[in-house]
Design a protein around this motif. Sequence first.
Motif, mmCIF file in Angstrom:
data_model
loop_
_atom_site.group_PDB
_atom_site.id
_atom_site.type_symbol
_atom_site.label_atom_id
_atom_site.label_comp_id
_atom_site.label_asym_id
_atom_site.label_seq_id
_atom_site.Cartn_x
_atom_site.Cartn_y
_atom_site.Cartn_z
ATOM 1 N N VAL A 1 0.841 -1.202 0.000
ATOM 2 C CA VAL A 1 0.000 0.000 0.000
ATOM 3 C C VAL A 1 0.875 1.251 0.000
ATOM 4 N N LEU A 2 1.918 1.241 0.845
ATOM 5 C CA LEU A 2 2.819 2.395 0.894
ATOM 6 C C LEU A 2 3.516 2.590 -0.444
ATOM 7 N N ALA A 3 3.933 1.485 -1.054
ATOM 8 C CA ALA A 3 4.577 1.587 -2.357
ATOM 9 C C ALA A 3 3.614 2.140 -3.397
ATOM 10 N N THR A 4 2.348 1.735 -3.323
ATOM 11 C CA THR A 4 1.347 2.247 -4.263
ATOM 12 C C THR A 4 1.140 3.744 -4.067
ATOM 13 N N VAL A 5 1.154 4.184 -2.798
ATOM 14 C CA VAL A 5 1.048 5.620 -2.519
ATOM 15 C C VAL A 5 2.203 6.373 -3.173
ATOM 16 N N ALA A 6 3.421 5.801 -3.038
ATOM 17 C CA ALA A 6 4.597 6.444 -3.627
ATOM 18 C C ALA A 6 4.452 6.563 -5.144
ATOM 19 N N VAL A 7 4.004 5.473 -5.763
ATOM 20 C CA VAL A 7 3.842 5.493 -7.221
ATOM 21 C C VAL A 7 2.761 6.484 -7.633
ATOM 22 N N LEU A 8 1.653 6.502 -6.894
ATOM 23 C CA LEU A 8 0.565 7.428 -7.216
ATOM 24 C C LEU A 8 1.025 8.879 -7.095
ATOM 25 N N ALA B 1 12.270 3.024 3.091
ATOM 26 C CA ALA B 1 12.676 3.045 4.499
ATOM 27 C C ALA B 1 11.556 2.534 5.398
ATOM 28 N N LEU B 2 10.308 2.898 5.074
ATOM 29 C CA LEU B 2 9.169 2.418 5.866
ATOM 30 C C LEU B 2 8.999 0.910 5.720
ATOM 31 N N VAL B 3 9.219 0.392 4.516
ATOM 32 C CA VAL B 3 9.113 -1.050 4.287
ATOM 33 C C VAL B 3 10.181 -1.785 5.103
ATOM 34 N N ASP C 1 8.834 11.644 -7.602
ATOM 35 C CA ASP C 1 8.579 10.199 -7.589
ATOM 36 C C ASP C 1 9.712 9.421 -6.923
ATOM 37 N N PRO C 2 10.985 9.544 -7.371
ATOM 38 C CA PRO C 2 12.042 8.772 -6.724
ATOM 39 C C PRO C 2 12.283 9.161 -5.273
ATOM 40 N N ILE C 3 12.085 10.437 -4.935
ATOM 41 C CA ILE C 3 12.303 10.873 -3.545
ATOM 42 C C ILE C 3 11.288 10.215 -2.615
ATOM 43 N N VAL C 4 10.016 10.232 -3.023
ATOM 44 C CA VAL C 4 8.980 9.595 -2.205
ATOM 45 C C VAL C 4 9.218 8.080 -2.137
ATOM 46 N N THR C 5 9.665 7.498 -3.242
ATOM 47 C CA THR C 5 9.905 6.058 -3.276
ATOM 48 C C THR C 5 10.985 5.652 -2.272
ATOM 49 N N ILE C 6 12.037 6.459 -2.139
ATOM 50 C CA ILE C 6 13.105 6.164 -1.174
ATOM 51 C C ILE C 6 12.551 6.206 0.257
ATOM 52 N N LEU C 7 11.692 7.189 0.525
ATOM 53 C CA LEU C 7 11.087 7.275 1.861
ATOM 54 C C LEU C 7 10.237 6.041 2.157
ATOM 55 N N VAL C 8 9.490 5.590 1.159
ATOM 56 C CA VAL C 8 8.649 4.407 1.343
ATOM 57 C C VAL C 8 9.517 3.166 1.560
ATOM 58 N N TRP D 1 11.794 -5.096 9.975
ATOM 59 C CA TRP D 1 12.487 -5.180 11.260
ATOM 60 C C TRP D 1 11.494 -5.464 12.389
ATOM 61 N N GLY D 2 10.303 -4.890 12.292
ATOM 62 C CA GLY D 2 9.281 -5.154 13.307
ATOM 63 C C GLY D 2 8.882 -6.624 13.327
ATOM 64 N N ILE D 3 8.776 -7.250 12.159
ATOM 65 C CA ILE D 3 8.441 -8.674 12.097
ATOM 66 C C ILE D 3 9.555 -9.503 12.727
ATOM 67 N N VAL D 4 10.813 -9.137 12.446
ATOM 68 C CA VAL D 4 11.945 -9.858 13.029
ATOM 69 C C VAL D 4 11.878 -9.803 14.554
ATOM 70 N N LYS D 5 11.594 -8.632 15.099
ATOM 71 C CA LYS D 5 11.542 -8.485 16.562
ATOM 72 C C LYS D 5 10.409 -9.286 17.182
#
Length: 293
Positions: free
Chosen positions: A165-172, A195-197, A186-193, A202-206
């Motif tokens: 969903v976050l990636a789709t937001v970045a693309v949109l 980082a969120l991914v 587009d690429p700037i928002v994609t890099i931020l997304v 990391w949350g799943i690993v923990k």
Amino acid sequence: MTRPGDPAERARQVRAVLRRVLWMNVGVIALKAGVLWLSGALSVMAELLHSSLDAANNVFALAFASVAAQEPDEDHPYGHRKFETLGALALVGVLSVTVFELLKSAAVRLGGQPAHPPDVGYPALALLALSLGAGVAITRYESRVGKRLGSDLLLADAAHTRADVLATVAVLLGLVAVRLGYPLADPIVTILVAALVARTGWGIVKETVPVLVDTRAMPPERIESLCLEVDGVRSAYGIRSRGRSGDVFAELTIAVDADLDVAASHAIADQVEHHVATGIAAREVMVHVEPAG
């Protein structure tokens, strides 16, 4: 003593949810394929591949859920549910692929304008927005059911869908920016997304690693307090626990009056097992009995 409930029914529900989500993700893939056909955007192609991973994840998760649903056997006396947790950890590997694809797409766009700029029309934006809404609905549904069933696998898969969903937001946002004349957004928002991914992975690993390495599931003080609430228990010690919420195994020793006969001591142990299992939502509680003093 085993906590009341039907593990087989829970496993059936987990697999049913995964099958529904699989078909929902196929629908999202169809929508994004339409966006790619209309726009020819490279970022949409990357996102289409990312969504295809979601569908592959569902197939992968179904396989793990089938193993986790098996009854305890001679080789796995505590059951097979850790296979479900292992599957959740394995999905982190797919999240890593997601981060790589997002960063690669961003690098391509930061490297310069493509030879043929994408044709970002309103139909393409509308289809992408529709796929975004579908992704949000899938994530909420899978997270809600995953929490209710206490399923690591459903929660991890929902986290991956959330990343989609976050990636789709970045693309949109990127396509809107391209239409407005700001191609670097587009690429700037994609890099931020990306980082969120990575943070989601990391949350799943923990969450999963402590379960796999049998980290203490419950504070001993909490279990001791529940034991002492049962009449006839003088003390509780040697308390151990493992697992995750809703699937805890606990083992402990209680001390009772030395003059009690075997039947009376056993009855107290049964009460402790039931009371502790109810209090900490444990699947199984094993109680040893010793004479006080």
